[in-house]
Enzyme design. Structure first.
Site, PDB file in Angstrom:
ATOM      1  N   LYS A  79       7.668  24.221 -13.010  1.00 54.46           N
ATOM      2  CA  LYS A  79       6.771  23.064 -12.932  1.00 54.46           C
ATOM      3  C   LYS A  79       6.252  22.888 -11.498  1.00 54.46           C
ATOM      4  O   LYS A  79       5.074  22.604 -11.282  1.00 54.46           O
ATOM      5  CB  LYS A  79       7.455  21.785 -13.425  1.00 54.46           C
ATOM      6  CG  LYS A  79       6.601  20.553 -13.178  1.00 54.46           C
ATOM      7  CD  LYS A  79       6.416  19.587 -14.310  1.00 54.46           C
ATOM      8  CE  LYS A  79       5.324  18.573 -13.933  1.00 54.46           C
ATOM      9  NZ  LYS A  79       5.234  17.406 -14.738  1.00 54.46           N
TER      10      LYS A  79
ATOM     11  N   ARG B 126       0.810  -1.235   0.000  1.00 56.96           N
ATOM     12  CA  ARG B 126       0.000   0.000   0.000  1.00 56.96           C
ATOM     13  C   ARG B 126       0.838   1.278   0.000  1.00 56.96           C
ATOM     14  O   ARG B 126       0.364   2.342   0.374  1.00 56.96           O
ATOM     15  CB  ARG B 126      -0.977   0.038   1.179  1.00 56.96           C
ATOM     16  CG  ARG B 126      -2.157  -0.904   1.007  1.00 56.96           C
ATOM     17  CD  ARG B 126      -2.919  -1.066   2.293  1.00 56.96           C
ATOM     18  NE  ARG B 126      -2.066  -1.593   3.337  1.00 56.96           N
ATOM     19  CZ  ARG B 126      -1.732  -2.887   3.439  1.00 56.96           C
ATOM     20  NH1 ARG B 126      -2.184  -3.758   2.567  1.00 56.96           N
ATOM     21  NH2 ARG B 126      -0.940  -3.287   4.397  1.00 56.96           N
TER      22      ARG B 126
END
Ligand SMILES: NC(=O)c1ccc[n+]([C@@H]2O[C@H](COP(=O)([O-])OP(=O)(O)OC[C@H]3O[C@@H](n4cnc5c(N)ncnc54)[C@H](O)[C@@H]3O)[C@@H](O)[C@H]2O)c1
Ligand SMILES: [Zn+2]
Length: 361
Positions: free
Chosen positions: A223, A119
């Site tokens: 960015k 996970r």
């Protein structure tokens, strides 16, 4: 060395982007690794032999690796499954640090594997192409190609750090290096005219490694600013799409011809055509559109649309996720350094702009 911090809304922790020379062998000295039990490096057969040993030696932790053949074909579920298996068999636990050492292909796939193994475990991006250093390595979009569709399956999953060693650029093939420069020029065009002047002041290969470090840090800042303001791509992040609606269509179709284009080359052509569309929509002056064309051409990038079937081009553009109810939507220039997004454009205007910049036979 420069450090830029990415603080993404909704994320529990900010993370550093470190840009400079001779960083690969000094990761343990640059970043805190005490919370990690071991390192798992994902790389490819080109980058691994060049840089893996230097990286591994400086980590001061048990390290294992997996090496894939280079190229987009490797970015698939089977290889993600190979990463999961190799991690499991190497005894990787939740405290494992995954390091993506390579270009965008390795970064996208290793990021997705890190997002899903137990996970989610921590990962570092260590991008080694100019494209991955200023684009794919930042922003946490991780994905693989699936069922014939590029980047179909993936998730947003931010790295814990990005390490950009600009020395790695020295081994990049000339054509790839110049092609990737299109994204850097794009950053100037969409956000910052002073930065545009800097990055077009010489031809790409004429910049020294020190100058490139500044240029890359500048692109990272642009960015990062966009990603931080729109982490899940619900609006403003679309400004990064300038040149990409036409560019993606040109890129995809060129791959079916004898003269395939690199992503950046197709984006250069896309920016020329989309600057032309911006003029047609009354947003940009014709002089500025011509300047865009000249700057890209002077950098050594292609600026004319190759002989491609117009109907196929429209079909490719229509499949773009950003379109609304069958009308093409573009990110367009208002000035050099300023864009507007979600601009609906009629097909005839797009067609005219493409024809105007067709390659002379
Ligand atoms: N996640 C994002 O936000 C995002 C954004 C843009 C692009 N992408 C993805 O990025 C991928 C393209 O990335 P790319 O252009 O880095 O290509 P790439 O990863 O395929 O690398 C290109 C080639 O350069 C080689 N290479 C890498 N570093 C090198 C070095 N320092 N010296 C010599 N050779 C080296 C690689 O082995 C490969 O053969 C695509 O899959 C694209 O979908 C992702
Ligand atoms: Zn791009």
């Amino acid at each position: 060395m420069q450090t830029i911090t990415l603080d993404i809304p909704g994320q529990p922790q900010s993370y550093p982007v470190v840009v400079g020379t001779k960083l690969l062998g000094r990761v343990a000295a640059l970043l805190p690794l005490d919370g990690y039990s071991r390192v798992f490096v994902v790389t490819d057969e080109v980058v691994g032999p060049l840089y893996y040993e230097t990286l591994a030696r400086g980590l001061m932790l048990p390290v294992s690796r997996i090496v894939f053949p280079p190229g987009e074909e490797a970015k698939n579920l089977e290889n993600v499954s190979k990463i999961w298996t190799a991690m499991h068999r190497a005894g990787c636990d939740r405290k494992t640090l995954v390091i993506a050492l390579g270009g965008g292909v390795i970064g996208d796939m290793a990021g997705f594997a890190a997002a899903t193994y137990m996970r989610g475990v921590g990962y570092f991006q260590m991008p080694t192409t100019l494209l991955s250093q200023v684009d794919s390595g930042l922003g946490g979009k991780t994905h693989i190609d699936f069922d014939g569709v590029k980047n179909l399956v993936g998730s947003f999953y931010q790295p814990s750090a990005v390490v950009i060693d600009t020395d790695t650029l020295k081994t990049l093939p000339e054509r790839d290096f110049v092609a990737n420069f299109a994204e850097i020029i794009k950053h100037g065009l969409i956000q910052d005219v002073e930065y545009l002047k800097l990055v077009t002041s010489k031809r790409p290969r004429e910049f020294s490694v020190a100058e490139l470090t500044d240029i890359i840090a500048g692109s990272v800042r642009i960015k990062a600013d966009v990603v931080m303001s729109d982490p899940n791509e619900s609006g403003r992040r679309s400004l990064l799409n300038f040149g990409h609606t036409v560019g993606h269509a040109v890129e995809a179709l060129s791959l079916e011809t004898k003269t395939p284009l690199r992503h950046g080359e197709a984006i250069s052509i896309g920016m020329v055509v989309e600057a032309e569309i911006s003029v047609s929509k009354g947003l940009l002056s014709a002089e500025d559109a011509e300047r865009v064309r000249r700057l890209l051409s002077a950098a050594g990038l292609p600026v004319t649309v190759p002989e491609l079937n117009m109907a196929d081009m429209f079909e490719k553009m229509a499949s773009d996720k950003k379109n609304a109810h069958g009308v093409l939507r573009f990110t367009l220039l208002k000035a050099l350094g300023e864009v507007v997004w979600y601009q609906e454009v009629e097909n005839d205007t797009v067609r005219d702009a493409i024809l105007r910049h067709r390659e002379a036979k």
